[in-house]
Design a protein around this motif. Sequence first.
Motif, PDB file in Angstrom:
ATOM      1  N   MET A   1     -59.888  29.358   3.255  1.00  0.00           N
ATOM      2  CA  MET A   1     -60.500  28.209   3.283  1.00  0.00           C
ATOM      3  C   MET A   1     -58.945  27.685   4.808  1.00  0.00           C
ATOM      4  N   ASN A   2     -58.610  27.050   5.273  1.00  0.00           N
ATOM      5  CA  ASN A   2     -57.440  26.521   6.028  1.00  0.00           C
ATOM      6  C   ASN A   2     -57.631  25.400   5.410  1.00  0.00           C
ATOM      7  N   ASP A   3     -56.486  24.883   4.527  1.00  0.00           N
ATOM      8  CA  ASP A   3     -55.845  23.885   4.181  1.00  0.00           C
ATOM      9  C   ASP A   3     -54.721  22.740   5.227  1.00  0.00           C
ATOM     10  N   GLN A   4     -54.756  23.302   6.530  1.00  0.00           N
ATOM     11  CA  GLN A   4     -53.942  22.970   7.660  1.00  0.00           C
ATOM     12  C   GLN A   4     -54.594  21.484   8.145  1.00  0.00           C
ATOM     13  N   PRO A   5     -54.238  20.199   8.534  1.00  0.00           N
ATOM     14  CA  PRO A   5     -55.269  19.024   8.551  1.00  0.00           C
ATOM     15  C   PRO A   5     -55.691  18.905   9.716  1.00  0.00           C
ATOM     16  N   ASP A   6     -56.512  18.616  10.149  1.00  0.00           N
ATOM     17  CA  ASP A   6     -57.568  18.637  11.662  1.00  0.00           C
ATOM     18  C   ASP A   6     -56.448  17.680  12.493  1.00  0.00           C
ATOM     19  N   LEU A   7     -55.350  17.855  13.239  1.00  0.00           N
ATOM     20  CA  LEU A   7     -54.106  16.717  13.611  1.00  0.00           C
ATOM     21  C   LEU A   7     -54.648  16.125  15.173  1.00  0.00           C
ATOM     22  N   GLY A   8     -55.834  17.085  15.690  1.00  0.00           N
ATOM     23  CA  GLY A   8     -56.929  15.898  16.188  1.00  0.00           C
ATOM     24  C   GLY A   8     -58.023  15.198  16.115  1.00  0.00           C
ATOM     25  N   ALA A   9     -58.326  15.558  14.919  1.00  0.00           N
ATOM     26  CA  ALA A   9     -59.443  14.657  14.348  1.00  0.00           C
ATOM     27  C   ALA A   9     -58.424  13.286  13.647  1.00  0.00           C
ATOM     28  N   LEU A  10     -56.881  13.786  13.333  1.00  0.00           N
ATOM     29  CA  LEU A  10     -56.775  12.705  12.444  1.00  0.00           C
ATOM     30  C   LEU A  10     -55.901  12.012  13.677  1.00  0.00           C
ATOM     31  N   ILE A  11     -55.701  12.184  14.821  1.00  0.00           N
ATOM     32  CA  ILE A  11     -55.295  11.673  16.017  1.00  0.00           C
ATOM     33  C   ILE A  11     -56.583  10.185  16.533  1.00  0.00           C
ATOM     34  N   VAL A  12     -57.320  11.074  16.474  1.00  0.00           N
ATOM     35  CA  VAL A  12     -58.347  10.143  16.657  1.00  0.00           C
ATOM     36  C   VAL A  12     -58.691   8.769  15.624  1.00  0.00           C
ATOM     37  N   SER A  13     -58.811   9.119  14.552  1.00  0.00           N
ATOM     38  CA  SER A  13     -59.073   8.060  13.862  1.00  0.00           C
ATOM     39  C   SER A  13     -57.855   6.545  14.107  1.00  0.00           C
ATOM     40  N   ARG A  14     -56.647   7.368  14.092  1.00  0.00           N
ATOM     41  CA  ARG A  14     -55.483   6.663  14.002  1.00  0.00           C
ATOM     42  C   ARG A  14     -55.858   5.565  15.248  1.00  0.00           C
ATOM     43  N   ILE A  15     -55.887   6.476  16.847  1.00  0.00           N
ATOM     44  CA  ILE A  15     -55.995   5.298  17.824  1.00  0.00           C
ATOM     45  C   ILE A  15     -57.539   4.251  17.840  1.00  0.00           C
ATOM     46  N   CYS A  16     -58.752   5.245  17.184  1.00  0.00           N
ATOM     47  CA  CYS A  16     -59.796   4.041  17.112  1.00  0.00           C
ATOM     48  C   CYS A  16     -59.451   2.869  16.086  1.00  0.00           C
TER      49      CYS A  16
END
Length: 197
Positions: A1-16
Amino acid sequence: MNDQPDLGALIVSRICHDLISPLSAIGNGVELLEMTTPPGPELSLISESVENAVARIRFFRFAFGAASADQLVGRSEIVSMLDALSRSGRLRYDWEVAEDVPRDRLKLAMLLAACTEQALPQGGRIVFAGQADALRLSAHGPKVRPDPDAWERLRHGTVSPQAKAGEAQFAIAAAMLRLSARPLWIETGEHGVEIGF
């Protein structure tokens, strides 16, 4: 299982998140103007445009933003977002699921809805039904034109190396399905699209 955060999804959340506040403030300002100014097409156009922008950003936040299985999204919040989206475009969205839904399942549902939007060039109706752990999506419209290659990749959970920005929803949904190993069935035809997941 990948424990790294999904940086793309976090960026989208921040922009929205950062865009919702100023757009909501514009909407509030328009409401105040409507109380003191005679109604006219200019204010109506601004009001409708702001409502459309806020609805799309809420949709994008659910579809492309960060999501986890342990966070539930209430039915009323989902219905409110889809109702606003329906008022501002050529598509009607109906959420017939009675229970709250884990955010990662809602993310997949909204990604698949975004895929389906492209198959309805003249608009139509997209209905979500079933239960939180067994959702169904059906879409119908006057013209149904699914991209065979994009939908075939989605069926197999593969991502095209030449994917374009307009196909991001297909790529992200395929990656989610592959990681979760969830079964997916899709039927596309001249009368509509049916998806179960």
